[in-house]
Design an enzyme around this catalytic site. Sequence first.
Site, short mmCIF file in Angstrom:
data_model
loop_
_atom_site.label_atom_id
_atom_site.label_comp_id
_atom_site.label_asym_id
_atom_site.label_seq_id
_atom_site.Cartn_x
_atom_site.Cartn_y
_atom_site.Cartn_z
N GLY A 118 0.84 -1.19 0.00
CA GLY A 118 0.00 0.00 0.00
C GLY A 118 0.87 1.24 0.00
O GLY A 118 0.74 2.10 0.86
N ILE B 233 -2.81 -0.91 -4.94
CA ILE B 233 -3.96 -1.47 -5.64
C ILE B 233 -4.67 -0.44 -6.52
O ILE B 233 -5.31 -0.79 -7.51
CB ILE B 233 -4.94 -2.10 -4.62
CG1 ILE B 233 -5.93 -3.01 -5.34
CG2 ILE B 233 -5.65 -1.02 -3.82
CD1 ILE B 233 -6.80 -3.82 -4.39
N ASN C 182 -2.80 -6.53 -5.52
CA ASN C 182 -3.57 -6.71 -4.30
C ASN C 182 -2.77 -7.62 -3.38
O ASN C 182 -2.80 -8.84 -3.54
CB ASN C 182 -4.93 -7.32 -4.63
CG ASN C 182 -5.84 -7.41 -3.41
OD1 ASN C 182 -5.39 -7.30 -2.27
ND2 ASN C 182 -7.13 -7.61 -3.64
N ALA C 183 -2.05 -7.03 -2.45
CA ALA C 183 -1.17 -7.81 -1.57
C ALA C 183 -1.95 -8.77 -0.69
O ALA C 183 -1.41 -9.80 -0.25
CB ALA C 183 -0.33 -6.86 -0.71
N ASP D 34 -5.42 1.61 5.54
CA ASP D 34 -6.84 1.92 5.69
C ASP D 34 -7.33 1.35 7.03
O ASP D 34 -7.22 0.15 7.27
CB ASP D 34 -7.61 1.29 4.53
CG ASP D 34 -9.07 1.74 4.48
OD1 ASP D 34 -9.58 2.21 5.51
OD2 ASP D 34 -9.67 1.60 3.41
N THR E 252 5.94 9.63 4.09
CA THR E 252 4.71 9.42 3.34
C THR E 252 3.81 10.66 3.36
O THR E 252 3.91 11.52 4.24
CB THR E 252 3.91 8.24 3.90
OG1 THR E 252 3.47 8.56 5.23
CG2 THR E 252 4.76 6.98 3.95
#
Length: 269
Positions: free
Chosen positions: A74, A98, A142-143, A165, A243
């Site tokens: 992500g 993703i 999509n991990a 998230d 980030t």
Amino acid sequence: MAKRKRATQQAENKGKEAAVGLLPQKKHYRQRAHANPFSDHSLDYPSSPRDIDWAAHYPAYANTGKLPEFADVGCGFGGLLITLAPLFPDTLMLGMEIRVQVSQYVQDRIAALRVAAATADPSSTELSPSAHYQNISIVRANAMKFLPNFFAKHSLSALFFLFPDPHFKSRKHKARIISPTLLAEYAYVLRPGGIVYTITDVKDLHDWMRSHLEDFPLFEYVDEATLRAEGKGPIIDAVYTSTEEGKKVERNHGEKWLACFRRIEVPRE
């Protein structure tokens, strides 16, 4: 020595100036903040890590036999990758994202940084490949579903889950990136001694991630001071500040909760 240092600094400054005109602008890559990991995103993924052409991701390392060791799950807009690239010149790093527009932004950002660095001084022997951002790349993936398709057993030395998230609603907790089922996959791809780095500004999510990692038999908690004493201070600093989410928390004077865990070795009987 001083002359060589000045030449290197001048090359880096030229690269920064060139990057200004090359870097993509986020306004052209608009995307929802989150994506449903259980949806069908029409992703292409390898059947196994052996099927990946890593030379296409890291052309400067094509003949070295190197494989990615750091994985940013992500990765968002790629801040961690770009911060760590010159700090770990012998380490290949892969971001996984993703969201299609966000992953495209990171791909374009890396390409622009590579071009800018090469344009600044294409004949320079002072700059390593990592200074040209050749040791970082990204895949749209999509991990939660396909992590072992990208990484072989015990191939990673670091896994990053930065400001994931939170999925606040209880019925959405199954979509959280840290869960008992997924931890088994993380333990599979992470080599003994490797570190899982998690950070969030949501206390409930921090408690969730830490408790699940503590309960999993292949991970043990390691405090920040210990990691810094082991020379991982630059990584910790990047986790806190590199980030977009981390910078936003700082602007809003919010709190950040860090939790790191080491993959332990299982003694053979």
